[in-house]
Design an enzyme around this catalytic site. Structure first.
Site, PDB file in Angstrom:
ATOM      1  N   ASP A   1       0.915  -1.030   0.048  1.00 31.77           N
ATOM      2  CA  ASP A   1       0.363  -0.293  -0.299  1.00 31.77           C
ATOM      3  C   ASP A   1       0.794   1.163   0.227  1.00 31.77           C
ATOM      4  OD1 ASP A   1      -2.780   1.500   0.286  1.00 31.77           O
ATOM      5  OD2 ASP A   1      -1.682   2.164   2.431  1.00 31.77           O
ATOM      6  N   SER A   2       0.688   2.379  -0.195  1.00 26.62           N
ATOM      7  CA  SER A   2       1.220   3.872  -0.416  1.00 26.62           C
ATOM      8  C   SER A   2       1.728   4.385   1.187  1.00 26.62           C
ATOM      9  CB  SER A   2       0.138   5.010  -0.225  1.00 26.62           C
ATOM     10  OG  SER A   2      -1.269   4.625  -0.441  1.00 26.62           O
TER      11      SER A   2
ATOM     12  N   CYS B   1      -3.655  -1.020  -1.721  1.00 29.74           N
ATOM     13  CA  CYS B   1      -3.960   0.259  -2.668  1.00 29.74           C
ATOM     14  C   CYS B   1      -4.994   0.637  -3.409  1.00 29.74           C
ATOM     15  CB  CYS B   1      -2.341   1.252  -2.802  1.00 29.74           C
ATOM     16  SG  CYS B   1      -2.814   2.897  -3.312  1.00 29.74           S
TER      17      CYS B   1
ATOM     18  N   GLU C   1      -4.865   9.591   9.238  1.00 34.21           N
ATOM     19  CA  GLU C   1      -3.517  10.069   9.208  1.00 34.21           C
ATOM     20  C   GLU C   1      -3.358  10.580  11.092  1.00 34.21           C
ATOM     21  OE1 GLU C   1      -0.340   8.496   7.121  1.00 34.21           O
ATOM     22  OE2 GLU C   1      -1.620   6.981   6.665  1.00 34.21           O
TER      23      GLU C   1
ATOM     24  N   CYS D   1     -11.485   3.208  -0.531  1.00 40.24           N
ATOM     25  CA  CYS D   1      -9.993   3.733   0.230  1.00 40.24           C
ATOM     26  C   CYS D   1      -9.614   2.855   0.976  1.00 40.24           C
ATOM     27  CB  CYS D   1      -9.841   5.135   0.265  1.00 40.24           C
ATOM     28  SG  CYS D   1      -8.441   5.590   1.208  1.00 40.24           S
TER      29      CYS D   1
ATOM     30  N   HIS E   1      -8.167   4.101   3.547  1.00 39.35           N
ATOM     31  CA  HIS E   1      -7.895   4.436   4.872  1.00 39.35           C
ATOM     32  C   HIS E   1      -9.611   4.873   5.786  1.00 39.35           C
ATOM     33  CE1 HIS E   1      -4.090   5.526   4.100  1.00 39.35           C
ATOM     34  NE2 HIS E   1      -4.153   6.498   5.271  1.00 39.35           N
TER      35      HIS E   1
HETATM   36  N1  DGL Z   1      -3.793   3.644  -0.087  1.00 44.07           N
HETATM   37  C1  DGL Z   1      -4.834   4.718  -0.652  1.00 44.07           C
HETATM   38  C2  DGL Z   1      -6.261   3.883  -1.446  1.00 44.07           C
HETATM   39  O1  DGL Z   1      -6.004   3.144  -1.432  1.00 44.07           O
HETATM   40  C3  DGL Z   1      -5.271   5.750  -0.096  1.00 44.07           C
HETATM   41  C4  DGL Z   1      -4.104   6.433   0.552  1.00 44.07           C
HETATM   42  C5  DGL Z   1      -2.772   7.562  -0.221  1.00 44.07           C
HETATM   43  O2  DGL Z   1      -3.327   8.645  -1.064  1.00 44.07           O
HETATM   44  O3  DGL Z   1      -2.001   7.311  -0.932  1.00 44.07           O
HETATM   45  O4  DGL Z   1      -6.262   4.507  -2.298  1.00 44.07           O
END
Ligand code: DGL
Length: 289
Positions: free
Chosen positions: A20-21, A83, A162, A194, A196
Site C-alpha cells: 500500500d502507499s 491500495c 493519519e 480507499c 483509510h
Molecule cells: N492507500 C490509498 C488508497 O487506498 C490512500 C492513501 C493515499 O492517497 O496514498 O487509495
C-alpha cells in the site's frame, strides 16, 4: 513476464505479499489474517511516497512496479494490491507483468456492492486519483450496465485518519460536506474505495443512515483471496499462526504508533528499506490501458 522465481513446489509455504502507499493497507492485512490465520504476510508500506491519491497514473504505476519487485525479492506466492489508487492505475499492468497471481481491492468491493444493492444505485468514495480513473465505475458497468453510479473524491479523509482524528468534530463536519452529494441520490450502497475509510465507518454511517450499506473492500478481498488460494492449491497447510513481516520506505516510528489503530494489534518488527534499489524494471505491462 518480469519475474521467473515463482517455484511451484514450495509455493504453499510462501507468504502473501501486500503493498500500500502507507499505513492504510493494514486494514486489508487485518482482514486477511482474520480470514487466513495460517498464512504468512509480507507488508510493504511506501511511507516515503504516500499519498498516492494525488499523483499521476504514471507515477503511481512506477511505484506499484517497484513495490511489487521488492515483495518478489521476499519470496511470495501472491500479490495483493491493497491500495485502491494503485489498483485503479496499475493492477492490469502488474497482472500482465509478474508471475504470481495478483489481486486488487477494487473487484472484490464491486462484486460485494452489486450483491448488496437493491435500488441499483451505488455510491463510491475514494481518493482523487481513484475517482478520476473511473476504475470502480468501469468495473461495475462491466458486470451490470444498468446500475447507476455516483462517485465523490474525499481527499481530506486520508490526512484526517493519519492524524487519528477518527471521531473529531472537524472530521464529522468534513464528512457531512462530502457526503451531502449522496443525500438526494437515493443510493443504498456505498463503496469505501480507499484503505483509510473503514476507520471512518461510524461517522459515514451516522451521516448517511442505516439504510445505506457500507462496503469495506478489505473484507471481501480476504474472502476472495481465500477462494483463489484454495482453487490454486496455494493455501498454507501448516496449522501454526502465520508470520507477519512489515517494511516501510521511510522511518518506522509513525508506522508503529498509528499502525496499531489500523491493525488493532501491535506491529513489530518494522524494517526500513530503500525502494530505489528496486528501480530497475518498471511499468512494462502488456495490458496497457
Ligand atoms: N492507500 C490509498 C488508497 O487506498 C490512500 C492513501 C493515499 O492517497 O496514498 O487509495
Amino acid at each position: 513476464m518480469l519475474n521467473s522465481n515463482h517455484e511451484s513446489s514450495n509455493d504453499q509455504n510462501k507468504a502473501i505479499g501486500i503493498f500500500d502507499s502507507g499505513l492504510g493497507g493494514l486494514t486489508v492485512v487485518r482482514e486477511i489474517i482474520k480470514t487466513l490465520p495460517h498464512e504468512s504476510v509480507v507488508y510493504l508500506g511506501d511511507t516515503a511516497r504516500v499519498p498516492y491519491g494525488v499523483k499521476s497514473p504514471d507515477t503511481v504505476t512506477k511505484y506499484a512496479f517497484q513495490n511489487t519487485e521488492f515483495l518478489l525479492h521476499q519470496g511470495i506466492k501472491f500479490i495483493v494490491v491493497a491500495c485502491n489508487t494503485a489498483a485503479a492505475f496499475a493492477l492490469k499492468k502488474l497482472q500482465g507483468s509478474f508471475t504470481p497471481p495478483c489481486l486488487g481491492v477494487i473487484a472484490p468491493g464491486v462484486r460485494a456492492a452489486l450483491k448488496a444493492t437493491q435500488s441499483g444505485k451505488i455510491g463510491i468514495i475514494g481518493t482523487a486519483g481513484t475517482i478520476s480513473s473511473q476504475a470502480y465505475i468501469q468495473a461495475i458497468k462491466d458486470i451490470n450496465s444498468q446500475v447507476v453510479v455516483f462517485s465523490q473524491a474525499c481527499p481530506l479523509f486520508v490526512p484526517l485518519v493519519e492524524e487519528a482524528w477518527i471521531d473529531h468534530p472537524v472530521t464529522y463536519r468534513i464528512a457531512e460536506i462530502y457526503l451531502e452529494f449522496f443525500k438526494k441520490k437515493q443510493i443504498d450502497t456505498l463503496i469505501l474505495g480507499c484503505t483509510h475509510y473503514p476507520l471512518l465507518k461510524e461517522v459515514i454511517s451516522d451521516i448517511l443512515g442505516p439504510k445505506v450499506a457500507l462496503i469495506d473492500s478489505a473484507m471481501f478481498l480476504a474472502r476472495e483471496l481465500q477462494m483463489i488460494l484454495q482453487n490454486k492449491e496455494l493455501l498454507n497447510q501448516q496449522k501454526t499462526t502465520g508470520e507477519l513481516r512489515f517494511f516501510v520506505t521511510d522511518m518506522p516510528e509513525h508506522f508503529y504508533s498509528l499502525g496499531k489503530l489500523f491493525l488493532k494489534r501491535a506491529i513489530f518488527p518494522v524494517k526500513h528499506i530503500d525502494i530505489s534499489n528496486y528501480n530497475k524494471r518498471e511499468g512494462r505491462g502488456n495490458n496497457e490501458d
